[in-house]
Write a protein that holds these residues in place. Structure first.
Motif, PDB file in Angstrom:
ATOM      1  N   CYS A   1       0.694  -1.083  -0.118  1.00 52.22           N
ATOM      2  CA  CYS A   1       0.041   0.083   0.186  1.00 52.22           C
ATOM      3  C   CYS A   1       1.020   1.270  -0.130  1.00 52.22           C
ATOM      4  CB  CYS A   1      -0.751   0.163   1.426  1.00 52.22           C
ATOM      5  SG  CYS A   1      -1.727   1.583   1.451  1.00 52.22           S
ATOM      6  N   SER A   2       0.508   2.022  -0.873  1.00 52.64           N
ATOM      7  CA  SER A   2       1.466   3.441  -0.759  1.00 52.64           C
ATOM      8  C   SER A   2       0.659   4.705  -1.386  1.00 52.64           C
ATOM      9  CB  SER A   2       2.704   3.050  -1.684  1.00 52.64           C
ATOM     10  OG  SER A   2       2.242   2.903  -3.157  1.00 52.64           O
ATOM     11  N   ILE A   3       1.254   5.538  -1.082  1.00 51.73           N
ATOM     12  CA  ILE A   3       0.844   7.121  -1.656  1.00 51.73           C
ATOM     13  C   ILE A   3       1.962   7.453  -2.405  1.00 51.73           C
ATOM     14  CG2 ILE A   3      -0.082   9.525  -1.004  1.00 51.73           C
ATOM     15  CD1 ILE A   3      -1.029   8.270   1.518  1.00 51.73           C
ATOM     16  N   SER A   4       1.594   8.090  -3.701  1.00 49.99           N
ATOM     17  CA  SER A   4       2.739   8.575  -4.328  1.00 49.99           C
ATOM     18  C   SER A   4       2.458   9.938  -4.752  1.00 49.99           C
ATOM     19  CB  SER A   4       2.937   7.938  -5.761  1.00 49.99           C
ATOM     20  OG  SER A   4       1.543   7.954  -6.410  1.00 49.99           O
ATOM     21  N   VAL A   5       3.413  10.989  -4.881  1.00 55.29           N
ATOM     22  CA  VAL A   5       3.369  12.345  -5.256  1.00 55.29           C
ATOM     23  C   VAL A   5       4.063  12.857  -6.219  1.00 55.29           C
ATOM     24  CG1 VAL A   5       2.626  12.780  -2.780  1.00 55.29           C
ATOM     25  CG2 VAL A   5       5.215  12.777  -3.375  1.00 55.29           C
ATOM     26  N   VAL A   6       3.810  13.825  -6.969  1.00 50.51           N
ATOM     27  CA  VAL A   6       4.469  14.687  -7.767  1.00 50.51           C
ATOM     28  C   VAL A   6       4.241  15.960  -7.427  1.00 50.51           C
ATOM     29  CG1 VAL A   6       5.177  15.209  -9.994  1.00 50.51           C
ATOM     30  CG2 VAL A   6       4.206  13.017  -9.650  1.00 50.51           C
ATOM     31  N   TYR A   7       5.287  16.741  -6.950  1.00 43.24           N
ATOM     32  CA  TYR A   7       5.150  18.409  -6.549  1.00 43.24           C
ATOM     33  C   TYR A   7       5.771  19.190  -7.645  1.00 43.24           C
ATOM     34  CZ  TYR A   7       5.361  22.791  -4.536  1.00 43.24           C
ATOM     35  OH  TYR A   7       4.994  24.142  -4.327  1.00 43.24           O
ATOM     36  N   SER A   8       5.189  20.023  -8.277  1.00 47.66           N
ATOM     37  CA  SER A   8       6.132  20.694  -9.572  1.00 47.66           C
ATOM     38  C   SER A   8       5.782  22.143  -9.401  1.00 47.66           C
ATOM     39  CB  SER A   8       4.955  20.369 -10.927  1.00 47.66           C
ATOM     40  OG  SER A   8       3.861  20.669 -10.660  1.00 47.66           O
ATOM     41  N   GLY A   9       5.890  22.586  -8.110  1.00 50.19           N
ATOM     42  CA  GLY A   9       5.982  23.836  -7.479  1.00 50.19           C
ATOM     43  C   GLY A   9       7.458  24.063  -7.189  1.00 50.19           C
ATOM     44  N   PRO A  10       7.812  25.091  -6.645  1.00 53.70           N
ATOM     45  CA  PRO A  10       9.323  25.356  -6.012  1.00 53.70           C
ATOM     46  C   PRO A  10       9.658  24.204  -5.247  1.00 53.70           C
ATOM     47  CG  PRO A  10       7.822  27.412  -5.887  1.00 53.70           C
ATOM     48  CD  PRO A  10       6.848  26.347  -6.559  1.00 53.70           C
ATOM     49  N   PRO A  11      10.814  23.573  -5.420  1.00 53.68           N
ATOM     50  CA  PRO A  11      11.247  22.419  -4.868  1.00 53.68           C
ATOM     51  C   PRO A  11      11.455  22.440  -3.353  1.00 53.68           C
ATOM     52  CG  PRO A  11      12.451  22.534  -7.055  1.00 53.68           C
ATOM     53  CD  PRO A  11      11.574  23.818  -6.579  1.00 53.68           C
ATOM     54  N   GLU A  12      11.830  23.767  -3.124  1.00 55.76           N
ATOM     55  CA  GLU A  12      12.054  24.122  -1.748  1.00 55.76           C
ATOM     56  C   GLU A  12      10.916  24.092  -0.542  1.00 55.76           C
ATOM     57  OE1 GLU A  12      12.672  26.410  -4.221  1.00 55.76           O
ATOM     58  OE2 GLU A  12      11.793  27.966  -3.946  1.00 55.76           O
ATOM     59  N   GLN A  13       9.621  24.188  -1.424  1.00 58.60           N
ATOM     60  CA  GLN A  13       8.448  24.190  -0.922  1.00 58.60           C
ATOM     61  C   GLN A  13       7.788  22.955  -0.551  1.00 58.60           C
ATOM     62  OE1 GLN A  13       5.570  26.934  -2.345  1.00 58.60           O
ATOM     63  NE2 GLN A  13       7.133  28.728  -2.312  1.00 58.60           N
ATOM     64  N   ALA A  14       8.370  21.896  -1.079  1.00 57.28           N
ATOM     65  CA  ALA A  14       7.866  20.436  -1.287  1.00 57.28           C
ATOM     66  C   ALA A  14       7.803  19.912   0.110  1.00 57.28           C
ATOM     67  CB  ALA A  14       8.563  19.675  -2.267  1.00 57.28           C
ATOM     68  N   GLU A  15       8.891  19.866   1.039  1.00 48.78           N
ATOM     69  CA  GLU A  15       9.058  19.468   2.412  1.00 48.78           C
ATOM     70  C   GLU A  15       7.763  19.694   3.240  1.00 48.78           C
ATOM     71  OE1 GLU A  15      12.679  19.667   3.969  1.00 48.78           O
ATOM     72  OE2 GLU A  15      12.029  18.680   5.907  1.00 48.78           O
ATOM     73  N   ALA A  16       7.508  20.838   3.280  1.00 49.75           N
ATOM     74  CA  ALA A  16       6.335  21.430   4.141  1.00 49.75           C
ATOM     75  C   ALA A  16       5.107  20.945   3.466  1.00 49.75           C
ATOM     76  CB  ALA A  16       6.365  23.091   4.009  1.00 49.75           C
ATOM     77  N   ILE A  17       5.065  20.995   2.222  1.00 53.88           N
ATOM     78  CA  ILE A  17       3.561  20.759   1.763  1.00 53.88           C
ATOM     79  C   ILE A  17       3.408  19.170   1.733  1.00 53.88           C
ATOM     80  CG2 ILE A  17       2.719  20.353  -0.584  1.00 53.88           C
ATOM     81  CD1 ILE A  17       3.393  22.931  -1.282  1.00 53.88           C
ATOM     82  N   LEU A  18       4.474  18.165   1.709  1.00 51.36           N
ATOM     83  CA  LEU A  18       4.313  16.826   1.795  1.00 51.36           C
ATOM     84  C   LEU A  18       4.221  16.273   3.297  1.00 51.36           C
ATOM     85  CD1 LEU A  18       6.681  16.024  -1.186  1.00 51.36           C
ATOM     86  CD2 LEU A  18       4.037  16.136  -0.939  1.00 51.36           C
ATOM     87  N   ALA A  19       4.529  17.090   4.250  1.00 56.08           N
ATOM     88  CA  ALA A  19       4.995  16.541   5.510  1.00 56.08           C
ATOM     89  C   ALA A  19       3.684  15.861   6.033  1.00 56.08           C
ATOM     90  CB  ALA A  19       5.583  17.716   6.635  1.00 56.08           C
ATOM     91  N   PRO A  20       2.498  16.294   6.002  1.00 53.23           N
ATOM     92  CA  PRO A  20       1.502  15.746   6.611  1.00 53.23           C
ATOM     93  C   PRO A  20       1.077  14.083   6.315  1.00 53.23           C
ATOM     94  CG  PRO A  20       0.578  17.723   5.538  1.00 53.23           C
ATOM     95  CD  PRO A  20       2.028  17.568   5.048  1.00 53.23           C
ATOM     96  N   ILE A  21       1.808  13.831   5.157  1.00 50.68           N
ATOM     97  CA  ILE A  21       1.527  12.476   4.592  1.00 50.68           C
ATOM     98  C   ILE A  21       2.409  11.550   5.692  1.00 50.68           C
ATOM     99  CG2 ILE A  21       2.117  10.755   2.701  1.00 50.68           C
ATOM    100  CD1 ILE A  21       2.243  13.165   0.827  1.00 50.68           C
ATOM    101  N   GLU A  22       3.238  11.954   6.331  1.00 50.51           N
ATOM    102  CA  GLU A  22       4.075  11.073   7.356  1.00 50.51           C
ATOM    103  C   GLU A  22       2.949  10.551   8.277  1.00 50.51           C
ATOM    104  OE1 GLU A  22       7.271  10.414   7.259  1.00 50.51           O
ATOM    105  OE2 GLU A  22       7.904  11.824   5.741  1.00 50.51           O
ATOM    106  N   LYS A  23       1.941  11.246   8.474  1.00 50.56           N
ATOM    107  CA  LYS A  23       0.810  11.021   9.573  1.00 50.56           C
ATOM    108  C   LYS A  23      -0.255  10.215   9.219  1.00 50.56           C
ATOM    109  CE  LYS A  23       1.473  15.500  11.789  1.00 50.56           C
ATOM    110  NZ  LYS A  23       0.914  16.747  11.134  1.00 50.56           N
ATOM    111  N   ALA A  24      -0.010   9.528   7.848  1.00 46.89           N
ATOM    112  CA  ALA A  24      -1.344   8.900   7.390  1.00 46.89           C
ATOM    113  C   ALA A  24      -1.237   7.608   7.786  1.00 46.89           C
ATOM    114  CB  ALA A  24      -1.002   8.790   5.933  1.00 46.89           C
ATOM    115  N   GLY A  25      -0.164   6.980   8.457  1.00 48.09           N
ATOM    116  CA  GLY A  25       0.195   5.672   8.979  1.00 48.09           C
ATOM    117  C   GLY A  25       1.501   5.477   9.343  1.00 48.09           C
ATOM    118  N   ASP A  26       2.059   4.298   9.579  1.00 53.80           N
ATOM    119  CA  ASP A  26       3.378   4.314  10.137  1.00 53.80           C
ATOM    120  C   ASP A  26       4.250   4.221   8.455  1.00 53.80           C
ATOM    121  OD1 ASP A  26       2.803   4.075  12.615  1.00 53.80           O
ATOM    122  OD2 ASP A  26       2.255   1.993  12.320  1.00 53.80           O
ATOM    123  N   VAL A  27       5.043   4.840   8.217  1.00 53.77           N
ATOM    124  CA  VAL A  27       5.763   4.902   6.919  1.00 53.77           C
ATOM    125  C   VAL A  27       6.988   3.850   6.999  1.00 53.77           C
ATOM    126  CG1 VAL A  27       7.249   6.446   5.386  1.00 53.77           C
ATOM    127  CG2 VAL A  27       5.332   7.489   6.431  1.00 53.77           C
TER     128      VAL A  27
END
Ligand code: FAD
Length: 500
Positions: free
Chosen positions: A307-333
């Motif tokens: 089971c996985s979640i995949s992402v593509v973020y095409s905005g400024p790369p330096e903003q990706a970490e903050a935008i993607l951070a909530p995914i870590e709480k979806a389950g036990d990565v």
């Protein structure tokens, strides 16, 4: 020197061309090198017809491209598709070199009322870009791209592959929406709609089509745009190959950073319900620059469910970490492969290195939400097995895709934020009859949640289902079909049946 800078500075007045050389000389390619006997073929109605050898020879001699006959390697190459499920034998294969060749092939097909298939990248899930006994128009010899960086436009021939489009446009820091496997055809993908990693940001491929050159069923080469043949222009953007053979597309391009952030987060399969529910909610709040896909699957030999979640973020790369951070709480990565990618490399990352070695059957449908009930039923239908590859993807629409009116193009499903793509796969040589029957039965568990399907994912849906999926746009599509293809020459597709 920075490649992007070099290109930008050297093209002040220039326009870049990229032509694939036409290595094959025009020829009648078969065991004899000429048409030695009459050819048995199948008509549009499924009747048998005999094509006179001299008439076929004359046709083959009249075109610049190739006429391929059974018994040659080139013929076998052309007739086969990506999906090993399909092993059909056309009576004739034409490989046009140009729009004039396409016109000649269409006229020959129409005059003889031949069952006609059109092939670009050969990815069709329903296998309709080849046929038994008919005429196949294989566009693989028509591959070129022309980019005008100043006007942010690309012109690309109807037989080209997505990788060619991505590569040539990104050389100028420009893109348009293209699908996620680089050997998919621009022709089939675009005419059906065209979802891709950048679709939520720039719209579907059809939303970026400014014009097409198209050979209609009467053999005429026409241009369709907002001002020329506007109804045809409307219809080809989502109506598939129903209206003719597109020899060239004109695309709007957009400036795009070459670096994008992409990868997957894996979770324990036992957490799949909560992880997928999270993915649905997170996708619903995502900015246009973020694509969120979700996946469950199991593959031989271990058959371990994943089971996985995949992402593509095409905005400024330096903003990706903050935008993607909530995914870590979806389950036990369990693992996280997210990293910065070169966009063109990412677009090739899912390519098969052994095309035609695999067969697959797909069941699919659009859904209004990744609700807990939908997810529950998808999970109920999923049976991990060490002998059978099965996987299901929840796609992510919305963003710019959803801001286009459902009647602005022929593609009506603008309001659907997700679709379910469920597949069963096998290695070539395996008889898939049992797997396909099993898959159809299992998919019924979640099918009731779907509403229409993407015509590019056409598998074995009935004509009534095809009609229904065009929704409120069907009557207008039928009008355009009546005008440009009244005999339904182009019927091997998600067919719009003429009524004249
Ligand atoms: P073909 O089999 O060559 O053609 C399919 C049909 O398109 C033909 O039967 C014909 O009716 C029509 N056609 C093709 N070219 C022309 C032309 N020039 N003029 C007129 N008619 C033409 N879809 C997405 O939206 N996004 C994705 O990311 C995506 N990824 C995919 C990945 C894989 C591995 C596969 C197998 C499919 C994928 N698809 C995707 C679905 C894809 O859009 C369809 O399979 C599409 O039909 C493929 O186009 P093609 O030209 O490769 O196929």
């Amino acid at each position: 020197m920075n490649r992007r800078h070099f290109v930008k500075s050297s093209v002040a007045a220039a326009v870049a061309f990229s032509f694939q050389s036409q290595i094959l000389r025009a020829a009648i390619v078969g065991p004899e090198g000429s048409v030695s006997s009459d050819i048995n073929a199948i008509t549009l109605d499924g009747a048998e017809v005999t094509l006179n050898a001299s008439a076929v020879q004359e046709f083959g001699d009249s075109i610049r491209g190739n006429l391929l006959l059974p018994g040659s390697e080139a013929y076998d190459d052309a007739r086969l598709l990506l999906n090993a499920q399909f092993n059909k034998f056309p009576a004739l294969v034409v490989q046009p070199f140009s729009a004039a060749d396409v016109s000649a092939a269409v006229r020959f097909a129409a005059e003889n009322r031949l069952l006609t298939a059109v092939k670009c990248g050969g990815h069709a899930f329903a296998g309709q870009s080849t046929c038994d006994g008919g005429l196949q128009i294989d566009l693989s010899r028509m591959r070129w791209v022309r980019v005008d960086p100043q006007r942010q436009r690309a012109w690309i021939s109807g037989g080209s592959l997505l990788g060619e489009l991505d590569y040539e446009t990104m050389a100028h820091g420009l893109v348009t929406t293209a699908g996620s496997v680089s050997h998919t055809g621009v022709g089939g993908l675009t005419l059906g709609g065209g979802f891709g990693r950048l679709g939520r940001k720039y719209g579907m491929s059809i939303d970026n089509v400014l014009a097409v050159d198209i050979v209609t069923a009467d053999g005429e080469l026409r241009r369709a745009s907002a001002t020329e043949n506007p109804e045809l222009y409307w219809a080809v953007r989502g109506g598939g190959g129903n209206f003719g053979v597109v020899t060239a597309f004109e695309f709007q391009l957009h400036e795009q950073n070459r670096q994008v952030v992409s990868g997957s987060y894996s979770f324990p399969f036992e957490q799949a319900q909560q992880v997928l529910e999270f993915a649905g909610e997170f996708a619903g709040q995502a900015p246009d620059e973020l694509l969120v896909g979700s996946f469950i699957g199991a593959f031989p030999p271990d058959g371990e469910p994943r089971c996985s979640i995949s992402v593509v973020y095409s905005g400024p790369p330096e903003q990706a970490e903050a935008i993607l951070a909530p995914i870590e709480k979806a389950g036990d990565v369990v693992s996280n492969s997210v990293k910065t990618w070169d966009y063109v490399a990412l677009q090739k990352s899912g390519d098969f290195d052994d095309p035609r070695a695999n067969g697959a059957h797909m069941e699919s449908g659009f859904i209004q939400a990744m609700s807990s009930e939908v997810i529950r039923d998808v999970l109920a239908s999923f049976e991990p097995s060490p002998t059978r590859a099965t996987w299901t993807i929840f796609t992510h629409g919305g963003g710019a895709i959803g801001r286009v009116a459902p009647d602005a193009t022929a593609f009506v499903h603008r309001d659907k934020p997700h679709s379910i793509l469920s597949l069963v796969g096998w290695r070539a040589g395996h008889d898939p009859t049992g797997d396909i029957a099993y898959h159809r039965k299992q998919s019924l568990i979640w099918k009731a949640h779907t509403s229409g399907f993407y015509t590019n994912d056409l598998s074995d849906e009935t004509q009534a289902m095809v009609d229904a999926t065009y929704g409120a746009n069907l009557p207008r599509l039928v009008e355009v079909k009546n005008q440009y293809d009244p005999t339904n020459l182009f019927r091997l597709n998600a067919n719009i049946r003429p009524t004249v």
